[in-house]
Write a protein that holds these residues in place. Structure first.
Motif, PDB file in Angstrom:
ATOM      1  N   TYR A 171       0.853  -1.194   0.000  1.00  0.00           N
ATOM      2  CA  TYR A 171       0.000   0.000   0.000  1.00  0.00           C
ATOM      3  C   TYR A 171       0.887   1.241   0.000  1.00  0.00           C
ATOM      4  CZ  TYR A 171       0.950   0.999   4.961  1.00  0.00           C
ATOM      5  OH  TYR A 171       1.563   1.316   6.140  1.00  0.00           O
ATOM      6  N   ASP A 210       1.189   5.056   1.492  1.00  0.00           N
ATOM      7  CA  ASP A 210       0.624   5.899   2.547  1.00  0.00           C
ATOM      8  C   ASP A 210       0.343   7.300   2.032  1.00  0.00           C
ATOM      9  OD1 ASP A 210       3.068   7.209   2.422  1.00  0.00           O
ATOM     10  OD2 ASP A 210       3.880   6.200   4.194  1.00  0.00           O
ATOM     11  N   SER A 211      -0.033   8.210   2.930  1.00  0.00           N
ATOM     12  CA  SER A 211      -0.422   9.569   2.541  1.00  0.00           C
ATOM     13  C   SER A 211       0.730  10.339   1.904  1.00  0.00           C
ATOM     14  CB  SER A 211      -0.935  10.336   3.760  1.00  0.00           C
ATOM     15  OG  SER A 211       0.052  10.367   4.786  1.00  0.00           O
ATOM     16  N   ASN A 248       4.629   0.603   1.131  1.00  0.00           N
ATOM     17  CA  ASN A 248       4.828  -0.264   2.293  1.00  0.00           C
ATOM     18  C   ASN A 248       4.425  -1.678   1.897  1.00  0.00           C
ATOM     19  OD1 ASN A 248       5.200   1.671   4.916  1.00  0.00           O
ATOM     20  ND2 ASN A 248       3.888   2.627   3.372  1.00  0.00           N
ATOM     21  N   ASN A 308      -3.607  -0.495   8.012  1.00  0.00           N
ATOM     22  CA  ASN A 308      -3.197   0.552   7.075  1.00  0.00           C
ATOM     23  C   ASN A 308      -3.418   0.134   5.628  1.00  0.00           C
ATOM     24  OD1 ASN A 308      -2.460   2.627   8.764  1.00  0.00           O
ATOM     25  ND2 ASN A 308      -0.359   1.877   9.031  1.00  0.00           N
ATOM     26  N   TYR A 362      -5.673   2.603   3.293  1.00  0.00           N
ATOM     27  CA  TYR A 362      -5.183   3.280   2.081  1.00  0.00           C
ATOM     28  C   TYR A 362      -5.535   2.541   0.787  1.00  0.00           C
ATOM     29  CZ  TYR A 362      -2.370   6.229   5.181  1.00  0.00           C
ATOM     30  OH  TYR A 362      -1.960   7.131   6.146  1.00  0.00           O
TER      31      TYR A 362
END
Length: 215
Positions: free
Chosen positions: A49, A51-52, A57, A65, A69
């Protein structure tokens, strides 16, 4: 079988083969891959995924998470097998009342199905229930009519005492008071039965409509 086919393709001297034959061989190769058993299809090895901040990751399991996401399922060669959209908490909260209502409706429909089986059975039960209420209404109305007739008699006796200038006997006063009390109670009960008739009819109409929708 698939691995043997790949080894045979690798051993071919493509320089000595016309281009049309090479193209045909490629098509056959893709067809063989597509026809491979499910056990030979790529298996998920990693979950990725972003992240912001856009940082990738990767892990071997799905974490909160990943769900937050959105994530990709990857094979051993880091090729994307499947993409999963991010979880939208606000949308989920907005849909919660709707899902709850749908769940209640499904449960209610299942109970109706168990209780009545079909709309025809419900219609028969409706007729039976309304017939019983009508019988009670007819009986109570007959009793009300008798009470009203009794009152006419008691009032005539009371007026006869008035005409003669005599005091109304206590037993007659008691009968008049008791008769009036019974008439009021009887009218209230008849009104209750009439309301029950309308409510029962409406409830069965709703049940029948829902059962017909499921048929």
């Amino acid at each position: 079988m698939l691995s043997q086919f790949k080894r045979k393709l690798a051993c071919i001297d493509y320089k000595s083969i016309p281009r049309k034959s090479i193209f045909l061989a490629c098509l056959l190769s893709h067809a063989a891959l597509a026809a491979a058993p499910a056990s030979q299809q790529p298996k998920t090895a990693w979950y990725r995924y972003y992240d912001s901040k856009g940082v990738a990751n990767i892990s071997t399991s799905v974490t909160p998470n990943h769900i937050r996401y959105g994530y990709e399922a990857l094979d051993q060669n880091m090729q994307v097998i499947k993409r999963n959209k991010p979880y939208n908490a606000e949308a989920d909260i907005r849909q919660a009342p709707k899902r709850a209502a749908q769940a209640r409706q499904i449960e209610s429909d299942a109970k109706l199905k168990r209780a009545y089986n079909n709309s025809r059975t419900a219609a028969l039960k409706k007729n039976d229930a309304l017939t019983q209420i009508n019988k009670q209404l007819a009986f109570q109305q007959d009793q009300l009519k008798q009470l009203q007739n009794d009152r006419i008699l008691f009032v005539r006796q009371e007026r006869e005492h008035f005409r003669k200038g005599e005091p109304v006997p206590a037993p007659l006063k008691a009968m008049l008071a008791n008769n009036q009390k019974n008439i009021v109670a009887k009218k209230d009960y008849i009104q209750s039965l009439q309301n029950n008739y309308r409510t029962t009819a409406a409830q069965y109409n709703s049940i029948i409509s829902r059962l017909k929708a499921m048929e």
